[in-house]
Design a protein around this motif. Structure first.
Motif, PDB file in Angstrom:
ATOM      1  N   ILE A   7       1.061  -1.237  -0.115  1.00 20.14           N
ATOM      2  CA  ILE A   7       0.047   0.106  -0.121  1.00 20.14           C
ATOM      3  C   ILE A   7       0.895   1.309  -0.102  1.00 20.14           C
ATOM      4  CG2 ILE A   7      -2.000   1.385   1.318  1.00 20.14           C
ATOM      5  CD1 ILE A   7      -2.716  -1.483   2.428  1.00 20.14           C
ATOM      6  N   LEU A   8       0.876   2.158  -0.998  1.00 21.55           N
ATOM      7  CA  LEU A   8       1.485   3.088  -1.038  1.00 21.55           C
ATOM      8  C   LEU A   8       1.013   4.427  -0.210  1.00 21.55           C
ATOM      9  CD1 LEU A   8       3.900   4.537  -2.719  1.00 21.55           C
ATOM     10  CD2 LEU A   8       2.182   5.113  -4.170  1.00 21.55           C
ATOM     11  N   TYR A   9       2.069   4.671   0.601  1.00 23.83           N
ATOM     12  CA  TYR A   9       1.608   5.757   1.558  1.00 23.83           C
ATOM     13  C   TYR A   9       2.148   7.149   0.799  1.00 23.83           C
ATOM     14  CZ  TYR A   9       2.329   9.069   5.484  1.00 23.83           C
ATOM     15  OH  TYR A   9       2.448  10.182   6.303  1.00 23.83           O
ATOM     16  N   ARG A  10       0.895   8.299   1.211  1.00 21.61           N
ATOM     17  CA  ARG A  10       1.232   9.617   0.650  1.00 21.61           C
ATOM     18  C   ARG A  10       0.619  10.682   1.464  1.00 21.61           C
ATOM     19  NH1 ARG A  10      -1.178   9.007  -5.230  1.00 21.61           N
ATOM     20  NH2 ARG A  10      -1.903   7.033  -4.249  1.00 21.61           N
ATOM     21  N   ARG A  11       1.336  11.463   1.883  1.00 24.83           N
ATOM     22  CA  ARG A  11       1.146  12.327   3.183  1.00 24.83           C
ATOM     23  C   ARG A  11      -0.541  13.179   2.676  1.00 24.83           C
ATOM     24  NH1 ARG A  11       6.075  15.044   5.953  1.00 24.83           N
ATOM     25  NH2 ARG A  11       7.415  13.110   6.136  1.00 24.83           N
ATOM     26  N   GLU A  12      -0.535  13.426   1.234  1.00 21.82           N
ATOM     27  CA  GLU A  12      -1.757  13.982   1.015  1.00 21.82           C
ATOM     28  C   GLU A  12      -3.002  13.001   0.995  1.00 21.82           C
ATOM     29  OE1 GLU A  12       0.587  12.724  -2.727  1.00 21.82           O
ATOM     30  OE2 GLU A  12       1.115  13.838  -0.991  1.00 21.82           O
ATOM     31  N   ARG A  13      -2.774  11.759   0.887  1.00 22.38           N
ATOM     32  CA  ARG A  13      -4.006  10.938   1.009  1.00 22.38           C
ATOM     33  C   ARG A  13      -3.945   9.911   2.161  1.00 22.38           C
ATOM     34  NH1 ARG A  13      -3.996   5.662   0.192  1.00 22.38           N
ATOM     35  NH2 ARG A  13      -5.878   4.727  -0.397  1.00 22.38           N
ATOM     36  N   ILE A  15      -4.585   7.018   4.850  1.00 21.16           N
ATOM     37  CA  ILE A  15      -4.928   5.522   4.825  1.00 21.16           C
ATOM     38  C   ILE A  15      -5.622   5.328   5.810  1.00 21.16           C
ATOM     39  CG2 ILE A  15      -3.697   3.238   4.785  1.00 21.16           C
ATOM     40  CD1 ILE A  15      -1.514   4.431   3.510  1.00 21.16           C
ATOM     41  N   SER A  16      -6.772   4.389   5.735  1.00 20.73           N
ATOM     42  CA  SER A  16      -7.649   4.005   6.806  1.00 20.73           C
ATOM     43  C   SER A  16      -7.215   2.665   7.331  1.00 20.73           C
ATOM     44  CB  SER A  16      -9.190   4.223   6.515  1.00 20.73           C
ATOM     45  OG  SER A  16      -9.395   2.895   5.392  1.00 20.73           O
ATOM     46  N   VAL A  17      -7.635   2.568   8.592  1.00 25.86           N
ATOM     47  CA  VAL A  17      -7.202   1.161   9.070  1.00 25.86           C
ATOM     48  C   VAL A  17      -8.026  -0.034   8.448  1.00 25.86           C
ATOM     49  CG1 VAL A  17      -9.190   1.409  10.837  1.00 25.86           C
ATOM     50  CG2 VAL A  17      -7.018  -0.124  11.223  1.00 25.86           C
ATOM     51  N   ALA A  18      -9.178   0.272   7.757  1.00 28.17           N
ATOM     52  CA  ALA A  18      -9.969  -0.432   6.797  1.00 28.17           C
ATOM     53  C   ALA A  18      -9.074  -0.904   5.703  1.00 28.17           C
ATOM     54  CB  ALA A  18     -11.300   0.063   6.583  1.00 28.17           C
ATOM     55  N   GLU A  19      -8.275  -0.197   4.974  1.00 26.33           N
ATOM     56  CA  GLU A  19      -7.518  -0.553   3.975  1.00 26.33           C
ATOM     57  C   GLU A  19      -6.430  -1.516   4.562  1.00 26.33           C
ATOM     58  OE1 GLU A  19      -6.444   2.637   1.117  1.00 26.33           O
ATOM     59  OE2 GLU A  19      -7.090   3.918   2.778  1.00 26.33           O
ATOM     60  N   ILE A  20      -6.124  -1.334   5.757  1.00 24.59           N
ATOM     61  CA  ILE A  20      -4.753  -2.305   6.027  1.00 24.59           C
ATOM     62  C   ILE A  20      -5.283  -3.325   6.828  1.00 24.59           C
ATOM     63  CG2 ILE A  20      -3.024  -2.230   7.685  1.00 24.59           C
ATOM     64  CD1 ILE A  20      -2.756  -0.089   5.305  1.00 24.59           C
ATOM     65  N   VAL A  47       1.080  -8.483   9.818  1.00 21.19           N
ATOM     66  CA  VAL A  47       2.186  -7.470  10.138  1.00 21.19           C
ATOM     67  C   VAL A  47       2.169  -6.374   8.905  1.00 21.19           C
ATOM     68  CG1 VAL A  47       5.020  -7.343  10.044  1.00 21.19           C
ATOM     69  CG2 VAL A  47       3.758  -9.280  10.801  1.00 21.19           C
ATOM     70  N   LEU A  48       2.346  -5.103   9.671  1.00 18.39           N
ATOM     71  CA  LEU A  48       2.319  -3.919   8.800  1.00 18.39           C
ATOM     72  C   LEU A  48       4.053  -3.502   8.830  1.00 18.39           C
ATOM     73  CD1 LEU A  48       1.088  -1.582   7.264  1.00 18.39           C
ATOM     74  CD2 LEU A  48       0.641  -0.389   9.326  1.00 18.39           C
ATOM     75  N   LEU A  49       4.700  -3.537   7.724  1.00 18.98           N
ATOM     76  CA  LEU A  49       6.065  -3.086   7.854  1.00 18.98           C
ATOM     77  C   LEU A  49       6.037  -2.015   6.995  1.00 18.98           C
ATOM     78  CD1 LEU A  49       8.914  -4.044   8.351  1.00 18.98           C
ATOM     79  CD2 LEU A  49       8.831  -5.202   6.289  1.00 18.98           C
ATOM     80  N   LEU A  50       6.674  -1.006   7.581  1.00 17.93           N
ATOM     81  CA  LEU A  50       6.590   0.678   7.236  1.00 17.93           C
ATOM     82  C   LEU A  50       8.143   0.669   6.417  1.00 17.93           C
ATOM     83  CD1 LEU A  50       5.446   2.512  10.519  1.00 17.93           C
ATOM     84  CD2 LEU A  50       3.859   1.680   8.454  1.00 17.93           C
ATOM     85  N   ASP A  51       7.929   1.146   5.247  1.00 18.67           N
ATOM     86  CA  ASP A  51       9.231   1.002   4.434  1.00 18.67           C
ATOM     87  C   ASP A  51       9.353   2.703   3.884  1.00 18.67           C
ATOM     88  OD1 ASP A  51      11.281   0.673   2.725  1.00 18.67           O
ATOM     89  OD2 ASP A  51       9.955   0.150   1.143  1.00 18.67           O
ATOM     90  N   GLY A  52      10.252   3.206   4.395  1.00 18.58           N
ATOM     91  CA  GLY A  52      10.703   4.503   3.800  1.00 18.58           C
ATOM     92  C   GLY A  52      12.044   4.910   4.711  1.00 18.58           C
ATOM     93  N   GLU A  56      10.385   9.601   6.960  1.00 19.10           N
ATOM     94  CA  GLU A  56       9.086   8.799   6.524  1.00 19.10           C
ATOM     95  C   GLU A  56       8.516   7.854   7.372  1.00 19.10           C
ATOM     96  OE1 GLU A  56      10.186   9.597   2.072  1.00 19.10           O
ATOM     97  OE2 GLU A  56      10.781   7.893   2.760  1.00 19.10           O
ATOM     98  N   SER A  57       9.241   6.824   7.818  1.00 20.51           N
ATOM     99  CA  SER A  57       8.738   5.546   8.854  1.00 20.51           C
ATOM    100  C   SER A  57       8.035   6.279   9.957  1.00 20.51           C
ATOM    101  CB  SER A  57       9.808   4.778   9.011  1.00 20.51           C
ATOM    102  OG  SER A  57      10.232   4.339   7.768  1.00 20.51           O
ATOM    103  N   SER A  58       8.805   7.247  10.615  1.00 14.86           N
ATOM    104  CA  SER A  58       8.171   7.696  11.882  1.00 14.86           C
ATOM    105  C   SER A  58       7.049   8.423  11.718  1.00 14.86           C
ATOM    106  CB  SER A  58       9.133   8.941  12.439  1.00 14.86           C
ATOM    107  OG  SER A  58      10.394   8.288  12.835  1.00 14.86           O
ATOM    108  N   ALA A  59       6.829   9.348  10.374  1.00 18.00           N
ATOM    109  CA  ALA A  59       5.681   9.932  10.149  1.00 18.00           C
ATOM    110  C   ALA A  59       4.581   8.953   9.870  1.00 18.00           C
ATOM    111  CB  ALA A  59       5.617  10.868   8.974  1.00 18.00           C
ATOM    112  N   MET A  60       4.971   7.804   9.178  1.00 17.65           N
ATOM    113  CA  MET A  60       3.801   6.718   9.002  1.00 17.65           C
ATOM    114  C   MET A  60       3.502   6.125  10.319  1.00 17.65           C
ATOM    115  SD  MET A  60       5.073   4.809   5.407  1.00 17.65           S
ATOM    116  CE  MET A  60       6.928   5.208   5.431  1.00 17.65           C
TER     117      MET A  60
END
Length: 166
Positions: A7-13, A15-20, A47-52, A56-60
């Motif tokens: 799932i691509l993370y973008r600050r302007e969009r 993401i909801s928990v329902a997507e994840i 597992v949700l693995l944050l990649d950045g 970026e990972s801290s923001a996610m």
């Protein structure tokens, strides 16, 4: 990982928990500041693995806090990801976090296959960047020497192109 998704993370969009989160699963968000992972993972874990980058990972992580359990993995040793400009031994790449995760879930075959691919990526990238001495230093402590010695020997063989040496 047959059920893995990206799932691509973008600050302007947002993401909801329902997507994840998948129904009936306990969501683990892998982050260095989480609670230590249990010795044995439950079967129903997701597992949700944050990649950045680190920032970026801290923001996610701030955005997904509260969606599940923030979990840290038992990550020790020195990073093998020698491609960063500022290499810090205790900071691991996303692929290394995944390796620690596979290890903690006792998925030895998946861990071994991914480790070889990761090591080959780092080694080949160092060579492609013209850092052949550093690549050879990296190789000395790599499982690649045992796993694919013939392939490594081929990389070090001169090839002729148009009559000249490369």
């Amino acid at each position: 990982m047959p059920e893995a998704r990206r799932i691509l993370y973008r600050r302007e969009r947002r993401i909801s928990v329902a997507e994840i989160q998948r129904p009936g699963r306990e969501l683990w968000i892998i982050h260095p500041h989480g609670q230590p992972a249990p010795v044995s993972a439950p079967e129903n874990v997701q597992v949700l693995l944050l990649d950045g980058s680190w920032s970026e990972s801290s923001a996610m992580a701030r955005e997904v806090t509260g969606w599940g359990r923030l979990v840290s993995l038992p990550m020790a040793g020195e990073s093998r990801y020698w491609l960063r400009a500022k290499q810090e031994g205790s900071r691991f790449s996303t692929v290394e976090a995944l390796l620690f995760l596979l290890e903690s879930f006792r998925l030895a075959d998946a861990n071994s296959a991914l480790r070889v691919q990761s090591e080959l990526h780092v080694y080949a990238s160092l060579r492609a960047r013209g850092q052949k001495e550093r690549a050879e230093e990296f190789l000395q402590t790599s499982p690649l020497l045992a796993v694919m010695p013939e392939f490594l020997a081929q990389l070090n063989t001169s090839r002729r192109r148009g009559g000249g040496r490369v």
